[in-house]
Design a protein around this motif. Structure first.
Motif, PDB file in Angstrom:
ATOM      1  N   ILE A   7      -1.359  80.646  24.935  1.00 54.69           N
ATOM      2  CA  ILE A   7      -0.984  79.977  25.933  1.00 54.69           C
ATOM      3  C   ILE A   7      -2.025  79.134  26.474  1.00 54.69           C
ATOM      4  CG2 ILE A   7      -0.265  79.936  27.997  1.00 54.69           C
ATOM      5  CD1 ILE A   7       0.359  83.376  27.573  1.00 54.69           C
ATOM      6  N   ILE A  61       3.127  79.476  23.050  1.00 51.99           N
ATOM      7  CA  ILE A  61       4.131  78.750  24.774  1.00 51.99           C
ATOM      8  C   ILE A  61       3.697  77.836  25.576  1.00 51.99           C
ATOM      9  CG2 ILE A  61       5.160  80.258  27.153  1.00 51.99           C
ATOM     10  CD1 ILE A  61       5.972  81.447  25.157  1.00 51.99           C
ATOM     11  N   ALA A  92       5.908  78.868  31.863  1.00 54.11           N
ATOM     12  CA  ALA A  92       6.004  78.078  30.252  1.00 54.11           C
ATOM     13  C   ALA A  92       7.495  77.545  30.474  1.00 54.11           C
ATOM     14  CB  ALA A  92       7.413  79.720  29.266  1.00 54.11           C
TER      15      ALA A  92
END
Length: 418
Positions: free
Chosen positions: A200, A220, A385
């Motif tokens: 991430i 993500i 996200a």
């Protein structure tokens, strides 16, 4: 074995141990993490001062320095964020019954950790505490690769968390900070698909594009926050002004701050002069379309294709539109799938806006600043996200888990495939 492979493999090994802990055991560790961060606040601030001095020497932007800065209030907020996570339901082990098949097998699904999550971020030392706590509660090991701007701060925060892990006889590898910001190590980290389950990235668009293009591990994406406020013709203009000022000026260097104001032409003559006065008083720079620029002093006129900037400062783009559909078209073209807001007293328009706008958070008569994991009841978020696999919007505990099938033979005569 290289430094990066060693850190990654140790995190994966530690995550298997963490996955077996009860909720009560995890919460006890988290309570000690929060206490440790409070108890070590002086050391954390001292480390942060070194990071800030280097940031100023390197002439980082005001928005970047704001994200980097820690003080007693922000450290307390980090500790409180961990304590909020303690109060949240643990998703790990939750079961969803899917019934019994005609052949006698009983089907359910159970939430399980992802495994090892890697956070790649820039000048955000609070991510160290937020990500560490969220990943721990959700049963995941975490590898934290902050930018060089926040390295001293992140290492000091992690030190406090490691003391809590050690107190409970758990490996420090559950919260690992990459101690060297070398770009070559980052490239190696993004190739650790044997040990890392998800990456991430949090930071500027350049960082996110770099990670997405170079990682062999699933990513993500948390792209820029170009958030709009649309003032409908049926808006309460007092509400509209409150939403605008809070969304734009309460804190400018964050991804849920407003970057665009869209105003229906029917209320523009009444509303825009008030906007001009209020934003001028607060020192907000105005960029405006041809139809709107005359309402403001010293505004920069934008052409139709110059919208969509993430300013992260006291600056905003203003556009007047002919109708509701034109507002949606503008958001569709220039939005970033982060957060969009409508101010209206027309329920039909509000419902259509929430159905029709493609963003992870769509609000009616609420400030864009509420687009935050804590404000939405998730506890400290690990990111927002803006792509849809496997999460969309602020990511809390449940977004850091997945489901596996559980199958149990019920009918003794139908336990094998015929």
């Amino acid at each position: 074995m290289s430094l990066i492979t060693d850190i990654s493999s140790q995190a994966a090994k530690a995550a298997k141990q963490l996955a077996l802990l009860s909720t009560e055991q995890k919460n006890a560790v988290l309570a000690d993490m929060a206490k440790g961060i409070r108890d070590n606040s002086d050391a954390i601030i001292k480390a942060n001062e070194a990071d800030l001095a280097a940031a100023r020497d390197n002439q980082l932007s005001d928005a970047m320095i704001d994200r980097l800065t820690l003080n007693q209030a922000r450290i307390e907020s980090m500790a409180e964020g961990i304590e909020t996570i303690i109060q949240l339901d643990d998703p790990v082990g939750a079961r969803r019954d899917m019934g019994v098949r005609p052949n006698g097998i009983k089907i359910s699904k159970m939430r399980v950790p992802l495994g090892v999550v890697c956070m790649i971020y820039e000048a955000r030392p609070n991510v160290t505490a937020d990500a560490g706590a969220l990943c721990f509660k959700s049963g995941n090991g975490v590898i934290l690769r902050g930018g060089k701007e926040a390295l001293a701060s992140s290492l000091e925060i992690a030190k406090a968390m490691h003391k809590a892990l050690e107190k409970h006889n758990l490996p420090a590898a559950l919260v690992s900070v990459i101690p060297d910001p070398d770009r070559a190590l980052l490239m190696e980290l993004m190739q650790q698909k044997e040990y890392i389950d998800l990456i991430i990235p949090r930071g500027g668009e350049g960082l996110i594009n770099f990670v997405t293009e170079n990682s062999t591990v699933p990513v993500i994406q948390h792209f820029k926050g170009v958030c709009h406020l649309y003032i409908d013709k049926a808006a309460d203009l007092d509400k509209a002004m409150a939403l605008l000022l809070n969304g734009k000026t309460q804190r400018t260097g964050v991804c849920n701050a407003l970057e665009g104001l869209i105003v229906h032409q029917d209320i523009a003559p009444t509303f825009l002069p008030k906007v001009a006065a209020a934003l001028a008083e607060r020192g907000v720079k105005i960029n405006a379309c041809k139809q709107t620029v005359a309402y403001f002093d010293n505004a920069v006129e934008l052409s139709d294709d110059e919208f969509g900037e993430e300013y992260l400062s006291l600056e905003i783009a203003v556009r007047q539109v002919a109708d509701f559909n034109a507002a949606l078209a503008h958001i569709d073209r220039f939005g970033s799938h982060h957060t969009e807001v409508i101010c209206t007293e027309d329920k039909a328009a509000a419902d259509l806006f929430q159905r029709g706008v493609d963003a992870s958070v769509v609000m009616v008569n609420a400030s864009s600043r509420f687009s935050d994991g804590s404000a939405l009841g998730l506890g400290a978020e690990i990111g927002i996200a803006t792509t849809k696999l496997h999460a969309y919007g602020p990511m809390g505990l449940e977004s850091l888990t997945t489901e596996k099938f559980l199958v149990n033979g019920e009918d003794p005569n139908q336990r094998i495939m015929n």
